[in-house]
Design a protein around this motif. Structure first.
Motif, PDB file in Angstrom:
ATOM      1  N   GLN A  93       0.819  -1.216   0.000  1.00 48.07           N
ATOM      2  CA  GLN A  93       0.000   0.000   0.000  1.00 48.07           C
ATOM      3  C   GLN A  93       0.856   1.271   0.000  1.00 48.07           C
ATOM      4  O   GLN A  93       0.721   2.151   0.843  1.00 48.07           O
ATOM      5  N   MET A  94       1.718   1.361  -0.980  1.00 47.80           N
ATOM      6  CA  MET A  94       2.633   2.501  -1.051  1.00 47.80           C
ATOM      7  C   MET A  94       2.032   3.729  -1.714  1.00 47.80           C
ATOM      8  O   MET A  94       2.614   4.813  -1.666  1.00 47.80           O
ATOM      9  N   GLY A  95       0.921   3.570  -2.389  1.00 48.95           N
ATOM     10  CA  GLY A  95       0.289   4.724  -3.002  1.00 48.95           C
ATOM     11  C   GLY A  95       0.681   4.935  -4.453  1.00 48.95           C
ATOM     12  O   GLY A  95       1.656   4.357  -4.951  1.00 48.95           O
ATOM     13  N   THR A  96      -0.055   5.813  -5.123  1.00 45.88           N
ATOM     14  CA  THR A  96       0.150   6.043  -6.556  1.00 45.88           C
ATOM     15  C   THR A  96       1.467   6.748  -6.854  1.00 45.88           C
ATOM     16  O   THR A  96       2.191   6.361  -7.780  1.00 45.88           O
ATOM     17  N   GLY A  97       1.801   7.768  -6.073  1.00 38.14           N
ATOM     18  CA  GLY A  97       3.014   8.539  -6.321  1.00 38.14           C
ATOM     19  C   GLY A  97       4.281   7.694  -6.298  1.00 38.14           C
ATOM     20  O   GLY A  97       5.042   7.694  -7.269  1.00 38.14           O
ATOM     21  N   PRO A  98       4.530   6.961  -5.198  1.00 40.50           N
ATOM     22  CA  PRO A  98       5.725   6.110  -5.168  1.00 40.50           C
ATOM     23  C   PRO A  98       5.734   5.029  -6.250  1.00 40.50           C
ATOM     24  O   PRO A  98       6.793   4.661  -6.762  1.00 40.50           O
ATOM     25  N   THR A  99       4.538   4.535  -6.617  1.00 40.05           N
ATOM     26  CA  THR A  99       4.470   3.508  -7.652  1.00 40.05           C
ATOM     27  C   THR A  99       4.886   4.067  -9.005  1.00 40.05           C
ATOM     28  O   THR A  99       5.649   3.434  -9.751  1.00 40.05           O
ATOM     29  N   ILE A 100       4.408   5.274  -9.317  1.00 41.72           N
ATOM     30  CA  ILE A 100       4.806   5.913 -10.576  1.00 41.72           C
ATOM     31  C   ILE A 100       6.302   6.199 -10.579  1.00 41.72           C
ATOM     32  O   ILE A 100       6.999   5.942 -11.569  1.00 41.72           O
ATOM     33  N   LYS A 101       6.822   6.691  -9.452  1.00 41.15           N
ATOM     34  CA  LYS A 101       8.251   6.990  -9.349  1.00 41.15           C
ATOM     35  C   LYS A 101       9.101   5.735  -9.542  1.00 41.15           C
ATOM     36  O   LYS A 101      10.103   5.746 -10.264  1.00 41.15           O
ATOM     37  N   SER A 102       8.673   4.639  -8.913  1.00 42.32           N
ATOM     38  CA  SER A 102       9.428   3.385  -9.046  1.00 42.32           C
ATOM     39  C   SER A 102       9.325   2.827 -10.458  1.00 42.32           C
ATOM     40  O   SER A 102      10.277   2.219 -10.962  1.00 42.32           O
ATOM     41  N   SER A 103       8.184   3.024 -11.111  1.00 48.04           N
ATOM     42  CA  SER A 103       8.028   2.548 -12.489  1.00 48.04           C
ATOM     43  C   SER A 103       8.943   3.313 -13.437  1.00 48.04           C
ATOM     44  O   SER A 103       9.527   2.730 -14.366  1.00 48.04           O
ATOM     45  N   ILE A 104       9.090   4.620 -13.194  1.00 53.55           N
ATOM     46  CA  ILE A 104      10.036   5.406 -13.992  1.00 53.55           C
ATOM     47  C   ILE A 104      11.460   4.920 -13.729  1.00 53.55           C
ATOM     48  O   ILE A 104      12.280   4.817 -14.641  1.00 53.55           O
ATOM     49  N   GLY A 105      11.739   4.606 -12.455  1.00 51.39           N
ATOM     50  CA  GLY A 105      13.046   4.046 -12.120  1.00 51.39           C
ATOM     51  C   GLY A 105      13.311   2.729 -12.839  1.00 51.39           C
ATOM     52  O   GLY A 105      14.438   2.461 -13.268  1.00 51.39           O
ATOM     53  N   TRP A 106      12.267   1.906 -12.979  1.00 58.14           N
ATOM     54  CA  TRP A 106      12.404   0.653 -13.742  1.00 58.14           C
ATOM     55  C   TRP A 106      12.782   0.946 -15.191  1.00 58.14           C
ATOM     56  O   TRP A 106      13.649   0.272 -15.767  1.00 58.14           O
TER      57      TRP A 106
END
Length: 430
Positions: A93-106
């Motif tokens: 449950q990390m939220g939308t913001g961290p998920t988008i940031k991590s996806s960009i990192g991927w």
């Protein structure tokens, strides 16, 4: 006047060649992380537009049909990495913001391990372009080191600035521009060159060595090798020193298995090692211990980080991992848990799913390169690259450094290209 392949570069080859030759000027403005992260995607977009505009008349062979099954496996497995990331973020449950940031990192990390092999396999980028560009980039390390040595000897600080390009996001270390750094254990100067930290320069020196050895022009080959040696020595990376010294004998040994002399040498060497096995083993173990004890603080931190990552993976997130690295306690100098080791890092961040998503394509690529290297010098270089990747995966996170060793990843793709020539052409004068 000399007739050269460098007089007729395609648009994609120009991007690759000038990105390599301008490595240090780009580093000195803090743009290397942006270049390495964006170049692959830019090449893919450029080539896709060319395919769209020219259609079948512009290509004698469908580019998609040139993609090796191993490259497809890399693509699938790197998307599995993204899936593990998303599942872990949802589960915790990390939220939308961290998920988008991590996806960009991927997209700036793990995705590059599939993207550059795809480009090397699909686009007709000639291997000698990559080899020459790497020679120029490696040779540039020599004057850069000389400038740093002068600055260090007269007491000028090695820290220049933090690039404003950091605004795009990413660890601060990736945007720090330095002439040299300081070894915290000895207080002596230590060079990171274009890497974010000194051990990364050791990794890059090994890749540069094997790529420079593929260059046919004697001047540029020697200049590149001198630069690679300079990087390896001044980085003071223990792993870099060992791998750098071992990689050429490994290339020769694994790349000449079809030669009867290799089996003859092995037939002599193996019984000799059996006879003197114990003293050789003791010497190797003592040397290994001395290397570890040369920087006891670093060895302690690395060992503790590995134990923390393994324990927390087993107890908290065995399947999909934690999704992100986490700041460690004081005992590891607050170093992030999930760093300094690709395999423990994968277990912590992406669980057992992520570990297999790297292990499967990497192991199959190594097997393919071992077979292909017996008849192709291009594949022999690809095999050496795989050996360096496997070796360094126990000391660094491969994905975060992909932006600096992308030429090696592209060479792997070139080696996987169907019908790749067995040797690199020699430039001839008119």
């Amino acid at each position: 006047m000399a007739s050269s392949v460098f007089d007729r570069l395609t648009a994609e080859e120009q991007l690759v060649f000038y990105s390599l030759t301008l490595t240090y000027p780009i580093y000195l403005i803090g743009g290397l992380y942006v270049l390495g992260s964006a170049l692959g995607w830019l090449l893919l977009i450029l080539f896709s537009l060319k395919v769209y505009l020219l259609g079948k008349r512009g290509f004698s062979i469908n580019p998609i049909s040139k993609i090796s099954p191993i490259v497809w496996l890399w693509i699938i497995c790197m998307f599995v990495m993204l899936l593990a990331l998303l599942v872990a973020h949802i589960d915790r449950q990390m939220g939308t913001g961290p998920t988008i940031k991590s996806s960009i990192g991927w997209a700036k990390g793990w995705a590059l391990l599939a993207l550059f092999p795809l480009l090397g396999c699909m686009i007709n980028i000639r291997p000698q372009i990559v080899a020459r560009g790497c020679c120029i980039a490696a040779a540039s390390a020599t004057p850069f080191a000389a400038l740093g040595i002068v600055a260090s000897s007269i007491g000028v600080s090695g820290d220049l600035f933090i690039s404003p390009v950091k605004a795009i996001g990413g660890p601060t270390e990736l945007f720090v521009v330095k002439l040299y750094g300081i070894n915290p254990e000895t207080g002596a100067a230590r060079w990171q060159f274009i890497g974010p930290w000194a051990p990364a320069a050791g990794l890059l020196s090994c890749f540069y060595l094997v790529l420079c050895l593929a260059e046919k022009d004697k001047f540029w080959r020697n200049a590149g090798i001198v630069g690679a040696v300079t990087m390896c020595l001044l980085s003071q990376s223990r792993a870099g020193w060992v791998i750098f010294m071992a990689i050429v004998p490994i290339m020769i040994g694994l790349g000449t298995l079809r030669n009867p002399l290799s089996w003859l040498a092995a037939g002599i060497l193996i019984p000799a090692l059996v006879l003197i096995g114990e003293p050789v083993y003791q010497w190797v173990m003592e040397s290994y211990t001395q290397i570890k004890e040369s920087r006891p603080g670093s060895t302690r931190v690395r060992g503790t980080l590995e134990r923390l990552a393994l324990q927390r993976w087993e107890n908290e997130a065995p399947i999909w991992g934690h999704g992100v690295v986490e700041r460690g306690p004081k005992i590891v100098e607050f170093m992030p848990i999930g760093t300094h080791h690709s395999w423990y890092g994968l277990l912590f961040v992406k669980g057992i799913v992520g570990l297999f998503a790297l292990a499967i394509p990497l192991s199959l690529t190594c097997i393919y390169m071992l077979i292909a290297a017996q008849k192709s010098k291009v594949a022999r270089t690809g095999l050496a690259i795989c050996v360096v990747m496997v070796s360094y995966s126990f000391f660094e996170n491969l994905e975060i450094l992909a932006y600096v060793y992308w030429p090696a990843l592209m060479w792997v793709g070139i080696s996987l290209r169907p019908g790749i020539t067995s040797d690199l052409p020699v430039e001839k004068s008119a």
